[in-house]
Design an enzyme around this catalytic site. Structure first.
Site, short mmCIF file in Angstrom:
data_model
loop_
_atom_site.label_atom_id
_atom_site.label_comp_id
_atom_site.label_asym_id
_atom_site.label_seq_id
_atom_site.Cartn_x
_atom_site.Cartn_y
_atom_site.Cartn_z
N ILE A 49 0.43 -1.06 0.10
CA ILE A 49 0.12 0.00 -0.13
C ILE A 49 0.86 1.29 0.01
CG2 ILE A 49 -1.80 1.27 1.26
CD1 ILE A 49 -2.62 -1.47 2.69
N GLU A 50 0.82 1.94 -1.15
CA GLU A 50 1.84 3.10 -1.22
C GLU A 50 1.02 4.38 -0.80
OE1 GLU A 50 3.38 2.85 -5.19
OE2 GLU A 50 4.75 0.96 -4.43
N CYS A 59 5.18 -2.39 2.90
CA CYS A 59 5.21 -3.71 2.15
C CYS A 59 4.22 -4.70 2.25
CB CYS A 59 6.60 -4.27 2.37
SG CYS A 59 7.81 -3.34 1.97
N GLU A 61 4.44 -7.92 2.97
CA GLU A 61 4.67 -8.74 4.15
C GLU A 61 4.24 -7.95 5.18
OE1 GLU A 61 6.57 -7.77 1.60
OE2 GLU A 61 8.32 -9.08 1.58
N CYS A 97 12.08 -7.29 2.10
CA CYS A 97 13.11 -6.31 2.26
C CYS A 97 13.49 -6.38 3.79
CB CYS A 97 12.37 -4.76 2.19
SG CYS A 97 11.23 -4.28 3.60
N CYS A 100 10.79 -5.97 6.56
CA CYS A 100 9.94 -7.06 6.60
C CYS A 100 10.42 -8.34 7.28
CB CYS A 100 9.22 -7.31 5.32
SG CYS A 100 8.29 -5.86 4.44
N1 THU Z 1 7.77 -3.98 -1.43
C1 THU Z 1 6.96 -5.00 -0.68
O1 THU Z 1 5.79 -4.82 -0.85
N2 THU Z 1 7.67 -5.84 -0.31
C2 THU Z 1 9.14 -6.11 -0.29
O2 THU Z 1 9.56 -7.03 0.40
C3 THU Z 1 9.72 -5.29 -1.08
C4 THU Z 1 9.01 -4.16 -1.86
C5 THU Z 1 7.07 -2.88 -2.12
C6 THU Z 1 7.22 -1.63 -1.51
C7 THU Z 1 6.82 -0.67 -2.70
O3 THU Z 1 5.35 -0.40 -2.68
C8 THU Z 1 7.20 -1.51 -3.85
O4 THU Z 1 7.27 -2.95 -3.52
C9 THU Z 1 8.39 -1.18 -4.79
O5 THU Z 1 9.55 -0.87 -3.79
#
Ligand code: THU
Length: 144
Positions: A49-50, A59, A61, A97, A100
Site C-alpha cells: 500500500i503506497e 510492504c 509482508e 526487504c 519486513c
Molecule cells: N515491496 C513489498 O511490498 N515488499 C518487499 O519486500 C519489497 C518491496 C513494495 C514496496 C513498494 O510499494 C514496492 O514494492 C516497490 O518498492
C-alpha cells in the site's frame, strides 16, 4: 519444507498472487503479494500500500503480519509466500526487504518457528528459511 509437509506451496503462492490484485501501488507500479501460512492451516494475506508521500509505503509482508496480529495471532507461522509482478525486474525471486524480515521475525519468534519463505519472481522461485534471511536476529527474547 523443513518438515512442514502440510504446506501446499502452489496454493500459498496463489493466495499471494490473489492478494496482489488489491495492491495500491500507483507510484512504483510494482504489485507485491504476501501470504502467511499458520500451523492451524489459516492463511492471512497482504499486499503493498503506497502513499503520495512515497516513503510511507507499506510492504505486502508487513501488511499481512499486521492483519494477523491485529486479529490476535501470536506465533504459529510456518511458511510465507511473496510474489512480485510478472512484468518487471529481471524475473528473479523477490525477497522480503530488511524491515519486513524483522517484522516477520517478531511473529515467528513468538511461536518459536523458523518459517520457510517462498520467494516468487516472474521466472524464478527460491525457498529460504527466515533465519537465513535474517541471521543473528534481534527479537522479543532479548527484552525478556
Ligand atoms: N515491496 C513489498 O511490498 N515488499 C518487499 O519486500 C519489497 C518491496 C513494495 C514496496 C513498494 O510499494 C514496492 O514494492 C516497490 O518498492
Amino acid at each position: 519444507m523443513g518438515g512442514h509437509s502440510k504446506v501446499d506451496r502452489a496454493a500459498l503462492i496463489a493466495s499471494a498472487r490473489s492478494a496482489a490484485k488489491n495492491s495500491y501501488s500507483p507510484y512504483s507500479n510494482y504489485a507485491v503479494g504476501a501470504a502467511l501460512l499458520f500451523d492451524d492451516g489459516v492463511v492471512v494475506t497482504g499486499t503493498n500500500i503506497e502513499n503520495a508521500s512515497y516513503g510511507l509505503a507499506l510492504c505486502a509482508e508487513t501488511v499481512a503480519v499486521s492483519k494477523a496480529m491485529a486479529d490476535g495471532v501470536r506465533g504459529g507461522l510456518i511458511a510465507v509466500a511473496v510474489t512480485g509482478p510478472s512484468d518487471s525486474g529481471d524475473g528473479g525471486p523477490i525477497t522480503p526487504c530488511g524491515r519486513c524480515r524483522q517484522v516477520l521475525n517478531e511473529l515467528a519468534q513468538l511461536g518459536d518457528t523458523d518459517p520457510n519463505i517462498l520467494c516468487v519472481g516472474a521466472s524464478e522461485t527460491c525457498e529460504v528459511r527466515l533465519s537465513d534471511l535474517l541471521p543473528h536476529a534481534f527479537g522479543p527474547a532479548h527484552l525478556s
